[in-house]
Enzyme design. Sequence first.
Site, PDB file in Angstrom:
ATOM      1  CG  HIS A  97     -61.030  -8.512 -55.203  1.00 14.84           C
ATOM      2  ND1 HIS A  97     -62.140  -9.302 -55.394  1.00 14.84           N
ATOM      3  CD2 HIS A  97     -61.458  -7.230 -55.355  1.00 14.84           C
ATOM      4  CE1 HIS A  97     -63.191  -8.541 -55.638  1.00 14.84           C
ATOM      5  NE2 HIS A  97     -62.815  -7.278 -55.629  1.00 14.84           N
ATOM      6  NE  ARG A 114     -62.343  -2.776 -61.587  1.00 18.03           N
ATOM      7  CZ  ARG A 114     -63.385  -3.165 -60.894  1.00 18.03           C
ATOM      8  NH1 ARG A 114     -63.798  -4.395 -60.977  1.00 18.03           N
ATOM      9  NH2 ARG A 114     -64.050  -2.326 -60.131  1.00 18.03           N
ATOM     10  CB  SER A 143     -67.456  -9.419 -57.482  1.00 19.42           C
ATOM     11  OG  SER A 143     -66.282  -9.315 -56.727  1.00 19.42           O
TER      12      SER A 143
HETATM   13  P1  ADP Z   1     -66.620  -2.194 -54.154  1.00 19.64           P
HETATM   14  O1  ADP Z   1     -68.054  -2.579 -53.968  1.00 19.64           O
HETATM   15  O2  ADP Z   1     -66.064  -1.324 -53.071  1.00 19.64           O
HETATM   16  O3  ADP Z   1     -66.244  -1.703 -55.530  1.00 19.64           O
HETATM   17  P2  ADP Z   1     -65.230  -4.608 -54.901  1.00 19.64           P
HETATM   18  O4  ADP Z   1     -65.115  -5.852 -54.102  1.00 19.64           O
HETATM   19  O5  ADP Z   1     -65.963  -4.688 -56.180  1.00 19.64           O
HETATM   20  O6  ADP Z   1     -65.876  -3.564 -53.901  1.00 19.64           O
HETATM   21  O7  ADP Z   1     -63.802  -3.990 -55.178  1.00 19.64           O
HETATM   22  C1  ADP Z   1     -62.926  -3.634 -54.150  1.00 19.64           C
HETATM   23  C2  ADP Z   1     -61.727  -2.900 -54.719  1.00 19.64           C
HETATM   24  O8  ADP Z   1     -61.001  -3.783 -55.568  1.00 19.64           O
HETATM   25  C3  ADP Z   1     -62.055  -1.685 -55.579  1.00 19.64           C
HETATM   26  O9  ADP Z   1     -61.066  -0.706 -55.350  1.00 19.64           O
HETATM   27  C4  ADP Z   1     -61.934  -2.202 -56.986  1.00 19.64           C
HETATM   28  O10 ADP Z   1     -61.593  -1.174 -57.899  1.00 19.64           O
HETATM   29  C5  ADP Z   1     -60.794  -3.183 -56.825  1.00 19.64           C
HETATM   30  N1  ADP Z   1     -60.820  -4.219 -57.861  1.00 19.64           N
HETATM   31  C6  ADP Z   1     -61.815  -5.088 -58.151  1.00 19.64           C
HETATM   32  N2  ADP Z   1     -61.482  -5.876 -59.189  1.00 19.64           N
HETATM   33  C7  ADP Z   1     -60.237  -5.493 -59.573  1.00 19.64           C
HETATM   34  C8  ADP Z   1     -59.350  -5.900 -60.624  1.00 19.64           C
HETATM   35  N3  ADP Z   1     -59.695  -6.849 -61.488  1.00 19.64           N
HETATM   36  N4  ADP Z   1     -58.160  -5.265 -60.731  1.00 19.64           N
HETATM   37  C9  ADP Z   1     -57.845  -4.271 -59.861  1.00 19.64           C
HETATM   38  N5  ADP Z   1     -58.635  -3.837 -58.881  1.00 19.64           N
HETATM   39  C10 ADP Z   1     -59.818  -4.427 -58.722  1.00 19.64           C
END
Ligand code: ADP
Length: 164
Positions: free
Chosen positions: A17, A90, A128
């Site tokens: 993130h 990803r 996460s």
């Molecule tokens: P959600 O429940 O909306 O997926 P997340 O907190 O899991 O919320 O993710 C928020 C955003 O961050 C999403 O667009 C997700 O694809 C992106 N994201 C999460 N982890 C990564 C990562 N390791 N690399 C790139 N983008 C990420």
Amino acid sequence: MKTAIYPGSFDPLTFGHLDIIERSSKIVDKLVIGVLNNSAKKSLFSLEERVSMIKEMTTSLPNVEVGSFEGLLVDYMKEINATIIIRGLRAVTDFEYELQIAQANSVQNSDIETIFLTTNLNYSYLSSTIVKEFASYGGDISKFVPEQFIDRIYAKYNITKNTR
Ligand code: ADP
């Protein structure tokens, strides 16, 4: 002035993130990190905790703000005057869902554009969920999240011993 929103659960914020936050803050005028308050989904950290953890890690980025929302993203975007949605991609598994959501949001409001940033190669596996999975068994999460979060995450699983 172009305001973008980076929405997500951030439960908890990971290095993946943070990488998206740093990179996207360079391409827009203002970036609002929108933490989703989803009452239907049980989160490890409360909304307040998630917001304050993100604030802690973004103080050095002057054009980044942290907020929270419930309900429709497009409604929150109107409230904060944002027209751009930032999402991270990803793997192909992210793609289908993200494409659908992006198109649905654009149908709701044709002024909205979704920008996808490809994940940093170092974090392409990171989510996460992975952090929580490892932490729940006392596994090493030092490569996944900022150091100052580690004990707070373990504490949620009543793990106090130093397993790092
Ligand atoms: P959600 O429940 O909306 O997926 P997340 O907190 O899991 O919320 O993710 C928020 C955003 O961050 C999403 O667009 C997700 O694809 C992106 N994201 C999460 N982890 C990564 C990562 N390791 N690399 C790139 N983008 C990420």
